[in-house]
Design an enzyme around this catalytic site. Sequence first.
Site, short mmCIF file in Angstrom:
data_model
loop_
_atom_site.label_atom_id
_atom_site.label_comp_id
_atom_site.label_asym_id
_atom_site.label_seq_id
_atom_site.Cartn_x
_atom_site.Cartn_y
_atom_site.Cartn_z
CG HIS A 130 -4.02 -6.95 -4.35
ND1 HIS A 130 -3.17 -8.03 -4.22
CD2 HIS A 130 -4.25 -6.51 -3.08
CE1 HIS A 130 -2.91 -8.24 -2.94
NE2 HIS A 130 -3.56 -7.33 -2.22
CG HIS A 172 -5.71 -6.21 7.05
ND1 HIS A 172 -4.37 -6.19 7.40
CD2 HIS A 172 -5.73 -6.45 5.71
CE1 HIS A 172 -3.63 -6.39 6.33
NE2 HIS A 172 -4.43 -6.55 5.29
#
Length: 718
Positions: A99, A260
């Site tokens: 991020h 993920h």
Amino acid sequence: MSNESKCPFSGHNSKPQVTVGGGTANLHWWPNQLRVDLLNQHSERSNPLGKDFNYRQEFKKLDYYALKADIKNVLTDSQDWWPADWGNYTGLFIRLAWHAAGTYRMGDGRGGAGRGQQRFAPLNSWPDNASLDKARRLLWPVKQKYGQKISWADLFILAGNIALESSGFRTFGFGAGREDVWEPDNDVNWGDEKEWLAHRNSEALAGSNLAATEMGLIYVNPEGPQASGDPRSAAPFIRATFGNMAMDDEEIVALIAGGHTLGKTHGAAPADHVQADPEGAPIEQMGFGWANSYGTGVGKDAITSGLEVIWSQTPTQWSNYFFENLFKYEWVQERSPAGAIQWVAADAEAIIPDPFDPSIKRKPTMLTTDLTLRFDPEFEKISRRFLNDPQAFANAFARAWFKLTHRDMGPKARYLGPEVPTEDLIWQDPLPAASATPSSASIADAKAKIVALGLPAGELVSLAWASASTFRGGDKRGGANGARIALSPQREWEVNKKAVETLTKIEELKASTQLSLADLIVLAGNVGVEQAAQAAGFNITVPFAPGRVDALQSQTDVESFQLLLGLADGFRNWKKQGVNTPAEVLLIDKAQQLTLTAPELTALIGGLRVLGTNWDGSQHGVFTQQVGVLSTDFFTNLLDMSNVWAPVDSTSEVFEGKDRKSGTVKFTATRNDLVFGSNSILRALAEVYAQADGKEKFVQDFVAAWTKVMNLDRFDLA
């Protein structure tokens, strides 16, 4: 009523009596006010380290591997105030790095991890960055220990790398060199929406510099467009957002699946249990946000995205379970405890470990956007290849992760540390190795040959400006080093048409000198500046730092370099056709990309105009009868009240300046020119040079700003 109750300073009024910077701001009255203030960001006054601090030198004192060991220890040192899932912060630190880097967009080069911006608003309080305040606080003891030897910006990315390595994954490498700033980057346009998570359509995304589908997200809504729960309709949004970061389909699949493979999402209860973000939280929360009233508020009761998904049977160890589970099971839509749309493997056994209770197992779960990798035809082909070839997946993710976390750093010359990969990558805008630095005699010889060409000063200056002014301070791309103005696509740009005519003549000199073409171009510009200054009565020598090299066409990604053209170059009075943004706004944008201050912008415009450097040879803004002389005529005539200005047509793009009494047209100008008389801040700066004692200062300031632009990409000089 007592006198005390009436007193406005008694302390009993609910409204604060004094607020520094408060009250109705200028932008309220004039919402279209030109943001000249953006050129004064990140000044020495906001930097506690002082102008002499050198991060590159400080980093070299760092015990790099001791730092890595300390970060690795943090991963498994679970804290009561934010307990680690499975006793391991791996997933949290991967998300922190992702991020931090994921705000980058290649369109304008802004965003990204390179300045440690996640410490400041708005990023520190974006909805998609919920709980990353905890990750940053977990790293504080490490930052405190190593001090200025490691920047926050580097620490965020290194922590993500170490998290991956601790899971058994082999990363592609790591380059340090990201230098912290001390205030938000207010020049970044995050979008026009006034509400968090307001949605954008994919067509608008594809034609913008925005890197997310919704205000406050890093990429896309994990529940699908507008929380539709439709994996197929998410595909164009995924391509648009990742595409704005220069990622192709294979990189997209690798990044989503790789990110993920480890960790989990958090959605133990509805969002109404969550309180204010860090910027809006009470002072006693000390920079923490998103306080959670559900249960303990942490650990098994944590709420971040509102989704409660665990993808892998080994969520702290690298594996290929993401793809195995994606294709093995049939997925059924469900709601998380927070009410968010997610998917569960209906035909699976409970094989996923609970993060806090080893006696509990769960069924595999996925996000809507995870399923896009199976149900979009092109993504599905890549995903099946990775399913059947785990090593290909690992290699693709390693490279894509490195690109994600380093894309905004510019050339590899900026990288620091022992883990910098040796391989040159096309997106790094590679350059050949430099040869021996030219001698003073060879520079003087080349300079004499440039003078002998007899070209006007303005032509020489125009060429050098065209070469150097592609630089972008956001991602450190562009600039004069490499002489890419001689290559595609820059050689074909409309704005460079006249500059390339001059370039052809300079290219003919190269064989007879010991300088690179890149150095010759800059030296030619310096010659032009010196000639123009001499014509104005000032004998000056423009500083010249040789050592530039010439890039090859094979080292130049044409599509990527096309973006450096931008929408306008107000310094040459060029604006792309069809662009409706006011020219003066684009001029400020260009100046900010060139890291110029408002005084530097003013000096450069004034000098370039009187040298006649407009891209098409027009006379707009050339407020002088002695073109080629580095005079202050631009400023004196601009501010002369005997002139009156009016637009030539309804577009108000070009203006005529007439004698106030006779009505005779004396000059023409664009918005880029008149803004220095119209805008109160720029006019104040223009007045400095228009004054009787401003001539010498103008020449000095122009030369200093010129030299700065010529050397913006000379990271070897730092």
